[in-house]
Design an enzyme around this catalytic site. Structure first.
Site, PDB file in Angstrom:
ATOM      1  N   LYS A  38       0.863  -1.187   0.000  1.00 54.94           N
ATOM      2  CA  LYS A  38       0.000   0.000   0.000  1.00 54.94           C
ATOM      3  C   LYS A  38       0.900   1.238   0.000  1.00 54.94           C
ATOM      4  CE  LYS A  38      -3.621   2.668   0.641  1.00 54.94           C
ATOM      5  NZ  LYS A  38      -4.507   2.958  -0.484  1.00 54.94           N
TER       6      LYS A  38
ATOM      7  N   CYS B 194      -2.821   9.940  -6.076  1.00 52.83           N
ATOM      8  CA  CYS B 194      -3.981   9.620  -5.222  1.00 52.83           C
ATOM      9  C   CYS B 194      -5.002  10.765  -5.303  1.00 52.83           C
ATOM     10  CB  CYS B 194      -3.557   9.410  -3.776  1.00 52.83           C
ATOM     11  SG  CYS B 194      -4.996   9.127  -2.723  1.00 52.83           S
TER      12      CYS B 194
HETATM   13  C1  SIN Z   1      -6.508   5.805  -1.542  1.00 52.20           C
HETATM   14  O1  SIN Z   1      -5.923   5.292  -0.576  1.00 52.20           O
HETATM   15  O2  SIN Z   1      -7.326   6.714  -1.414  1.00 52.20           O
HETATM   16  C2  SIN Z   1      -6.227   5.306  -2.910  1.00 52.20           C
HETATM   17  C3  SIN Z   1      -4.814   5.461  -3.238  1.00 52.20           C
HETATM   18  C4  SIN Z   1      -4.560   5.964  -4.602  1.00 52.20           C
HETATM   19  O3  SIN Z   1      -5.494   6.124  -5.395  1.00 52.20           O
HETATM   20  O4  SIN Z   1      -3.419   6.237  -4.905  1.00 52.20           O
END
Ligand code: SIN
Length: 308
Positions: free
Chosen positions: A44, A127
């Protein structure tokens, strides 16, 4: 059938991996990816401090795709720096995804993660889900300034996770930035930011953050993803490898990404829906497509899309 690939000199046993964000936040998630048929483990996107992310509901699947506004929930880079060395037991590349709410966050994370020795770093400039923080990838100058600093700090090869672009001028501008920085790979595309999905019966939005606006993924975004892979392949394909992300649900979808110029693909929405067993299905389906079309390997069909 040879489904392996090489990105920035790193060998991947298969060309399929998770997209950062999909089932890759916790230690348990990451070891599950290690034990699966995924060709790599992508973390992540990590920030300096642990984040619980945006309020729920923040991820909804619908017929044809998904909408999310997760808000970068993650364990914080120190936790991932401790986890990464143990993930090497799976003999597949470990890709550390780096994010931040401000430029200094990225640099701090890169320095700390260097020590954990991931095979690659994927810098997330795209993001769409942090209220008040625009996607850096839409600001070409800010992207270049940040990437130059990261390039000078990072020990492993770096790549960039980009947002979708919708105009050739923007593909060209970003291609020039990437060439000047000298990144090794790009992952295109992140979700299509700030879409809106609603429930007509209840007359409400389906996710809570940002008034219901969120990043779109899954089948509905495949044409946008393929267009971005193809556009960057034509501009920088000789120098910068491409990981195609967006709309991959079947072996045919992977084959299409490879034809457009991808060297590998990442799986998001359908990984959330089917869990890690999806990698085995996709491997078989991709092998079937390559066999049917007379190719012996992923490398052989890369970029072979014909014009009319
Ligand atoms: C998120 O955690 O909101 C998604 C991450 C991303 O789109 O890079």
């Amino acid at each position: 059938m040879d489904l392996s690939t090489t990105i920035a000199g790193v060998h991947f046993p298969t060309c399929l991996m998770n997209a950062s964000g999909a089932r890759c936040v916790t230690e348990h998630d990451l070891h599950k990816l290690g034990n699966s048929h995924a060709g790599a483990i992508v973390t992540k996107s990590m920030t300096p401090h642990e984040r619980s992310g945006n309020p729920e509901p923040r991820y909804v699947s619908f017929d044809g795709g998904s909408i999310n506004s997760m808000g970068l929930p993650n364990l914080g880079y120190q936790a991932y720096a401790q986890l990464i060395p143990d993930l090497r037991q799976y003999k597949k590349p470990v890709v550390a995804s780096i994010a931040g709410l401000k430029p200094a966050d990225f640099l701090e994370a890169v320095k700390a993660i260097n020590v954990a020795k991931p095979d690659l770093m994927e810098i997330n400039l795209s993001c769409p889900n942090i209220p008040g923080k625009p996607q850096i990838g839409y600001d070409f100058q800010a992207s270049e300034e940040l990437l130059m600093k990261i390039r000078d700090l990072a020990v492993p090869p770096i790549g960039v996770k980009l947002p979708p672009y919708f105009d050739p001028v923007h593909h060209e501008a970003m291609a020039e930035v990437l060439t000047r920085v000298g990144v090794s790979f790009i992952s295109v595309i992140n979700s299509v930011g700030n879409g809106l999905v609603l429930d007509a019966e209840t007359e409400t939005v389906v996710i809570k953050p940002k008034g219901g606006f969120g990043g779109l993924g899954g089948r509905i975004i495949k044409p946008v993803a393929l267009a971005n892979v193809r556009a960057f392949w034509k501009l920088v394909g000789e120098k910068i490898q491409i990981i195609g992300t967006g709309g991959v649900e079947t072996g045919q979808d992977i084959f299409e990404h490879l034809l457009c110029g991808a060297s590998a693909v990442q799986i998001g929405t359908v990984l959330v829906d089917e869990d890690v067993k999806v990698f085995e299905r996709l491997k078989h389906e991709l092998a079937g497509w390559l066999r049917k079309k007379g190719y012996d390997s992923v490398a052989e069909c890369r970029g072979k899309l014909k014009a009319l």
